[in-house]
Design a protein around this motif. Structure first.
Motif, PDB file in Angstrom:
ATOM      1  N   ASN A  81      51.056 -25.390  30.189  1.00 20.88           N
ATOM      2  CA  ASN A  81      50.375 -24.135  29.847  1.00 20.88           C
ATOM      3  C   ASN A  81      50.136 -23.240  31.050  1.00 20.88           C
TER       4      ASN A  81
ATOM      5  N   HIS B  23      51.688 -19.456  31.436  1.00 18.23           N
ATOM      6  CA  HIS B  23      50.877 -18.245  31.541  1.00 18.23           C
ATOM      7  C   HIS B  23      51.165 -17.488  32.833  1.00 18.23           C
TER       8      HIS B  23
ATOM      9  N   GLN C  46      54.266 -15.607  32.008  1.00 20.64           N
ATOM     10  CA  GLN C  46      53.903 -14.478  31.154  1.00 20.64           C
ATOM     11  C   GLN C  46      53.338 -13.324  31.984  1.00 20.64           C
ATOM     12  N   GLN C  47      52.470 -13.645  32.935  1.00 21.21           N
ATOM     13  CA  GLN C  47      51.891 -12.612  33.787  1.00 21.21           C
ATOM     14  C   GLN C  47      52.973 -11.916  34.615  1.00 21.21           C
TER      15      GLN C  47
END
Length: 288
Positions: free
Chosen positions: A79, A83, A86-87
């Motif tokens: 995770n 993330h 994603q950022q």
């Protein structure tokens, strides 16, 4: 040859589980060069990348975003890495959809494609990238469970995702499969992994012929030793410290050095290329 930017050795390190965490690697892999300039090659495109949370998958995702694509990334359990990716995509001004699950499950693969289309309305690029590997010195020690897991992750998932994606893809879509130099030169301690990578090459060639009449291109990238989380999650500290030194260029590659090949194969620049493999392997000649 090794350079100050790209050294030929790494600090001794290992991780206890696959596919590994990029956040725990030292040094951190280079995801994208500072001087890589996007030119809109993938503007308004949507890509789905398996194993997109780290390593080669992360680098491909960020390069695609810099070229103008929205990206959905599929990952197992990492995770924090997901993330961060994603950022990085959002910092490029693009949208990113995170999809967590096990690609060995065909129903999950179908749902991942469905989620991507529900979020972005379309799908133009499928990158089948996720993989696992488990070294064994002797074929006798490769269990049925290991053999099944390696094939289910590395090649069965490509069938699952491709079948689902073709329901929503149209002409000019592209499929890119991550193979490996091991498909061409083998690896004495990665028998099952090498076998799956050979299967991926055959799958790529056959699928490209199957889909040619629909205007969908299928190609592969066959990386050599690339500095990704899978490496410290696979090998012991000594092997990790010397990883990639046996290539003609004398060092491992960085994800930033592989990802542009995926950009090329996803863009119009490769519009007359299908069924082929790009070898990004530090100079190893494989004659194929």
């Amino acid at each position: 040859m090794p350079t100050d930017q790209y050294p030929n050795h790494f600090p001794k390190q290992e991780q206890s589980f696959q596919p590994g965490l990029e956040t725990e690697m030292q040094p951190q892999p280079e995801v994208i060069r500072n001087d890589y300039k996007g030119s809109g090659k993938l503007s308004n495109k949507v890509a789905l990348i398996t194993g997109g949370d780290s390593g080669i998958g992360r680098a491909v995702a960020v390069h695609y975003a810099r070229e103008g694509a929205h990206v959905a990334i599929v990952y197992l359990t990492e995770n924090e890495d997901a993330h961060i990716t994603q950022q990085m995509i959002e910092e490029e001004g693009q949208q990113c959809l995170l999809i967590q699950g096990d690609i060995r499950d065909e129903i999950f693969c179908r749902n991942a494609v469905q989620q991507t289309v529900e979020r972005f309305g379309k799908l133009h690029i499928l990158v089948n990238n996720a993989a696992e590997q488990h070294p064994q010195e002797d074929i006798q020690t490769i269990t049925k469970e290991q053999l099944s897991a390696t094939f289910e992750t590395n090649i069965f998932s490509m069938f699952y995702f491709t079948k689902a994606a073709l329901n929503v893809m149209s002409e000019n879509a592209t499929i890119i499969n991550t193979a490996s130099v091991t498909a061409f030169k083998g690896n004495p301690t990665l028998l099952d992994y090498s076998s799956t990578k050979g299967a991926i090459i055959s799958f790529t060639r056959a699928l490209s012929q199957n889909l040619a009449s629909k205007g969908i291109r299928v190609n592969a990238v066959a990386p050599g030793p690339i500095w990704t989380p899978l490496i410290p999650a696979t090998f012991d500290k000594e092997k990790v410290s010397k990883f990639g030194q046996d290539t003609p260029l004398g060092r491992a590659g960085q994800p930033s050095e592989v990802a542009p090949a995926y950009v090329f194969l996803a863009s119009k620049d490769s519009s007359y290329i299908s069924g082929q493999t790009i070898h990004v392997n530090g100079g190893t000649v494989v004659n194929s």
